[in-house]
Each structure stands twice: as C-alpha cells, then as structure tokens.
Design an enzyme around this catalytic site. Structure first.
Site, PDB file in Angstrom:
ATOM      1  N   GLY A  95      -2.395   3.619   4.813  1.00 35.17           N
ATOM      2  CA  GLY A  95      -3.738   3.098   4.979  1.00 35.17           C
ATOM      3  C   GLY A  95      -4.728   4.238   4.893  1.00 35.17           C
ATOM      4  O   GLY A  95      -4.939   4.760   3.825  1.00 35.17           O
ATOM      5  N   ASP A 401       2.693   5.428 -10.431  1.00 31.88           N
ATOM      6  CA  ASP A 401       1.588   5.237  -9.477  1.00 31.88           C
ATOM      7  C   ASP A 401       0.396   6.089  -9.914  1.00 31.88           C
ATOM      8  O   ASP A 401       0.552   7.279 -10.166  1.00 31.88           O
ATOM      9  CB  ASP A 401       2.065   5.673  -8.080  1.00 31.88           C
ATOM     10  CG  ASP A 401       0.952   5.626  -7.029  1.00 31.88           C
ATOM     11  OD1 ASP A 401      -0.014   4.851  -7.210  1.00 31.88           O
ATOM     12  OD2 ASP A 401       1.066   6.362  -6.019  1.00 31.88           O
TER      13      ASP A 401
END
Ligand SMILES: *[C@@H]1O[C@H](CO)[C@@H](O)[C@H](O)[C@H]1NC(C)=O
Ligand SMILES: *[C@@H]1O[C@H](CO)[C@@H](O)[C@H](O)[C@H]1NC(C)=O
Ligand SMILES: *[C@@H]1O[C@H](CO)[C@@H](O)[C@H](O)[C@H]1NC(C)=O
Ligand SMILES: *[C@@H]1O[C@H](CO)[C@@H](O)[C@H](O)[C@H]1NC(C)=O
Ligand SMILES: *[C@@H]1O[C@H](CO)[C@@H](O)[C@H](O)[C@H]1NC(C)=O
Ligand SMILES: *[C@@H]1O[C@H](CO)[C@@H](O)[C@H](O)[C@H]1NC(C)=O
Length: 481
Positions: A95, A401
């Site tokens: 996060g 990614d």
C-alpha cells in the site's frame, strides 16, 4: 509385571503435573488457558461457498494496544501436511493501506482463492501452505478489518507504528499458538511490503536482544517481491522500464529526465507536469501487469476504490493523482468479487471479523487511511543491518510489472554494492526458463519471467517453487531436468 508398570506410569504422570503446577506461577496457568480458549474461539468451521479442506484455519483479532483499543485482524492456515514440522510464514501486502487478506490470501497465494463471477471460494493447488503454516495479517489499523477504537490513530500512521504494532501482534499471536513458537519463522511480502517486511524483521532482531525469553521470535529470513526499496532508483528504474517497454515516447522520457531529480525529497512543478504525461498511459493499460487485459466490466454498484496506492512512495504518491487510479489484479475483475464477498455479513461472521461494527466497508486498499507520516527514502540501511544480523534475504521481481519493475530493483541492488558469489544465470521450472537469478554475498535475487506485480497471481507454479526453495535455503534449479 503389567500392573506395576501401570502404577509407575500413573505415578510419573501424577508427579509431573504436581511439579509443573508447583513451579509455574498461577498467572501463567491462567494465561495459557485463556490463550487456548482464544485459539479455539478463532477456529473457522467453514466459510460460505468454501470447498472442503483437510487442514485447520483460524481467524480473528489480536489486541496490539489496550489503552487505545487497537486490534489487528489475521487469517491463518495450518500447513497442509505435518504442520508441527513446518515453519511459520507471515505474508504482508503493501500500500501503504492494502489488505493481505484481499490480495495475498484470496487472490495470490492462499489455499482458498476467490472464484470469479460467483460468491464462492476455490481451492488453490499451488497454495503456499503446502510449504508452511501460513499467516495473513491486515496491517496497520484502518486496513480491512483491523481497527482502532481511538479514531485519531488513523491520522498518526506511518512505517514505524506499523512495525511496532505488527511486532506486538506477533508476540501475542504466538501466545495464542504456543506450539508454533519454536518453529522457524519467516516473513514474505510484496510492493510496499519492501518497507514493512525488512522493518518488521529489524524490529524482531532488536527486540529479541532485550525481550523476555518467552517473547523471543525465531526469525530466520524474509523474502520480498517487486518491493519498494529506494525512492531514487525505484522511480528512475520505473521511467527507464516504461521507455524500454515501448510504453512512453522519446519526448516524454527526455522531458522527465530533464526536469526530475528523484533523489530530491520534494519534486518541482516542472517534474510533476512531465510525470502527468507518463501517468496518462497507465489509464489505458495496467501498470502492474503490462501485457494482460484491464477490467472493462466492473459492477456499477461496486464501492471499490478506483484508485490504490499500492507500492507508491508515500511522499511522492500524494502529489500525483495518477498513482491512485488503477484497480489491481489478474483476472482483472476478480477484485470486485472479493470485495462483495468480504462485505457479506455471513462471511464476516464465519471469519470472526468486524465484531465491533467498523463504520466503513471492507476495501482492498484503505480509504480510511489518507495520511502517512514517516517512511524512509531508502530501506537499504535496514537491509545492510539485516545482512549483518545473519538473516536470510531473498528479493524477487516479476518482470512484466511497470510499477516497481525489475529495472528499478536491479538498480537498487547495484547501489547496495554486495559482492557476487554466483553470477546471473537462468533457473528452470520444469523445462522452461522461470527467470534469472544471481547470488550476492548475503542476498539472493530472482527474476520471475512473465509475471506482473503480484507474482503468485500470475505464475502460481513458479511462485510455489520460489517459496519452497527460499524456505529450504536451496538455490533454484539451474538445469532443465
Ligand atoms: C498505545 O498507543 C499509543 C499511541 O500510539 C502509545 O502512545 C502508547 O505508548 C501505546 N501503549 C503501549 C502499551 O504500547
Ligand atoms: C473496542 O471497543 C469495543 C466496544 O466497546 C470493544 O468491544 C472492543 O473490545 C474494543 N477493542 C479493543 C481492541 O479494545
Ligand atoms: C539531485 O539531487 C541531489 C539531492 O538534492 C543532489 O545531490 C544531486 O546533485 C542532484 N542531481 C542533479 C543531476 O542535479
Ligand atoms: C452488487 O450487486 C450484485 C448483484 O445484485 C450483488 O451480488 C453484489 O453483492 C453487489 N456488490 C456490492 C459491493 O454491493
Ligand atoms: C462492519 O459492519 C458494519 C455493520 O455492522 C458494516 O456497515 C460495515 O461496512 C462493516 N465494515 C467492515 C470493514 O467490514
Ligand atoms: C568484496 O570482496 C573483496 C575481496 O574478497 C573484499 O575485500 C571486500 O571487502 C568485499 N566487499 C563487500 C562489500 O563485502
């Protein structure tokens, strides 16, 4: 003969009980019984729409701060076989503010994954509890089902309190599961877990030196994937990777190179403007997985955040709306099913979650956390200290990614300046190259070919192979037999 042996056994059993109670203060016996009762209360019978499984699962709350009323939520799966001989592995998503249950447990590596398109769970045959007793934690408070009764706590979050509360969680959790305390303990995580995991490892290392013996945590190592480690190289590598993968134009690249200096704490307005052109691209493709489709039919009634801050350097993130836009994952739509599932009252009841009536709904990444205090610009000093402390460290990287790409991690590891003990070489999953690996003195780096940000989601077989080798402290296979 027989009767006298019987007598002897009875006598021994009787005397050891007497001795044990004589030695142990009343308080310990009481606490042991309470811990056992708490553990039994956390046992999960079965979840709505769950396939049958042959290992136990537990879920519930562990209080980490009594005066403020802070409690963290966990979900724990015993190893599929011989749990008493397997290590304990804690998994942490990033996060800051994202849930290890929504992502890690239900969409990546847990044994019960969210079924696409219906409120059911499906068994994951590549689940990591084949190799370890597997613990998922929603951390810090404000994430998922974890909460504080002192609402001001939500305004005072950062790396440090996250590590402190997670440490207290572990100490208290092991009191509830004392039979697992002497097992080897490992931590793994991804993305902003690049902060959480080494910081928690450091906390354990420090506390082990001064904590009372019964609070000792048997930490052996950690593994982090597509991990945020260093704001400077993570951002430079991210831009280089985008250009190199034909995502941005020469003009955008040059504009960023001209106007941005990623080793500065505060970015200039010119840099922000240059970055806007960069983020625009990731409104149309998935930054976290360059070559997979995006979710085009998200449910209209979804309360899921349209943004997330997974992996973002916090200070940097707050300035760019672009960070906050992309929902995650592959199947790109499954996150909507997870969210609907976890918000069902009967699911929460079965999981012993949300027992205090949290005033907002469950989401993958917290909308309740909008402020993040401390976060060091680089985790490399912590990594160096942990190498010195003899902690096993593996870093891996899914190479499709775009958020914390392999380019960024390679630049970061070069900055660490470790000696190479075995140079860059392919590793194999059956007959195919799974990626490349390099051993440094004190750290192993592994790339995972064709995987996005959440490696276990994209290549579950290779991910299981990775965790198996990490836990066994064994190099990945260098030949294709
Ligand atoms: C509980 O949390 C508060 C605020 O974070 C902190 O000041 C206090 O020291 C904590 N209490 C304990 C026992 O750790
Ligand atoms: C938070 O408050 C509720 C309601 O008073 C209480 O039931 C719960 O135990 C408290 N949580 C903690 C961690 O103290
Ligand atoms: C970038 O910023 C750092 C830290 O402020 C400074 O030391 C460095 O010289 C700057 N680099 C360039 C190319 O301006
Ligand atoms: C959205 O609506 C569908 C169909 O009515 C329902 O199954 C689902 O639970 C709802 N999702 C949310 C997040 O309310
Ligand atoms: C907790 O339960 C309440 C209903 O009691 C619900 O409104 C809320 O969305 C739930 N929150 C979470 C985080 O599950
Ligand atoms: C690398 O190896 C050389 C030669 O053995 C040694 O002198 C040096 O201290 C090592 N560097 C690190 C960072 O371990």
């Amino acid at each position: 003969m027989a009767p006298s042996i019987g007598c002897l056994l009875l006598f021994l059993a009787f005397s050891s009980v007497t001795l044990a109670s004589a030695r142990l203060p009343e308080r310990f016996i009481y606490e042991d019984r309470r811990a056992e009762a708490e553990r039994e209360a956390d046992l999960v019978d079965s979840l709505p729409g769950q396939p049958e499984i042959e290992f136990r699962q537990y879920a519930g709350y562990v209080t980490v701060n009594e005066s403020h009323g802070r409690a963290l939520f966990y979900w724990f799966f015993e190893a599929q076989s011989k749990p008493e001989e397997k290590p304990v592995l804690l998994w942490l998503n990033g996060g800051p503010g994202c849930s290890s249950i929504g992502y890690g447990a239900m969409e990546e590596l847990g044994p019960l994954l969210m079924h696409k398109g219906k409120p059911e769970l499906r068994f994951n045959k590549h689940a990591w509890n084949r190799e370890a007793n597997l613990l998922f934690l929603e951390s810090p408070i404000g994430v998922g089902f974890s909460y504080s009764n002192t609402s001001a706590d939500l305004q005072n979050l950062g790396d440090e309190i996250t590590a402190r509360d997670s440490y207290t969680f572990l100490v208290n959790w092991f009191k509830r599961f004392p039979h697992l305390k002497t097992q080897d303990f490992y931590i793994a995580g991804e993305s902003y877990g690049g902060h959480y995991v080494p910081q928690l490892a450091e906390k354990i290392l420090d506390e082990n030196k001064k904590a009372p013996k019964e609070n000792y945590i048997n930490l052996k190592g950690f593994m982090i994937g597509n991990a945020l480690l260093d704001d400077d190289t993570d951002q430079t590598g991210m831009i280089d990777y985008a250009w190199d993968h034909a995502v941005i134009s020469d003009g955008v690249l040059h504009n960023i190179k001209k106007n941005c200096n990623f080793s500065m704490e505060e970015q200039t307005l010119e840099c922000s403007m240059a970055m806007t052109d960069y983020y625009d691209v990731y409104n149309i493709i998935d930054m976290y997985s360059l070559y997979t489709p995006t979710c085009v039919d998200q449910p209209a009634n979804s309360t899921q955040q349209k943004w997330r801050i997974e992996g973002a350097a916090p200070k940097f993130a707050s300035k760019f709306d672009g960070w906050h836009k992309k929902p995650a994952g592959y199947d790109p739509c499954v996150s909507y099913d997870t969210e609907a599932y976890l918000n069902q009252p009967k699911v929460q009841k079965a999981l012993h979650a949300n027992v205090t009536g949290i005033p907002y709904s469950w989401t993958h990444c917290s909308g309740a956390i909008d402020n993040w205090g401390d976060a060091p610009a680089s985790i490399l000093p912590t990594i160096r200290k942990l190498i010195q402390g003899g902690i096993r460290i593996w870093v891996y990287s899914g190479d499709t990614d775009g958020r914390i790409p392999v380019t960024a991690t390679r630049q970061t590891l070069n900055k660490l300046g470790l000696n190479i003990t075995q140079d860059w070489t392919p590793w194999y999953n059956h007959k195919q190259v799974g990626g490349w690996t390099i051993n440094y003195d004190g750290l192993t780096f592994v790339t995972v070919r064709g995987a996005g940000h959440q490696v276990p989601t994209f290549v579950p077989k290779q991910a299981l192979q990775l965790i198996e080798h990490f836990l066994a402290n064994r190099d990945l296979p260098k030949t294709d037999f």
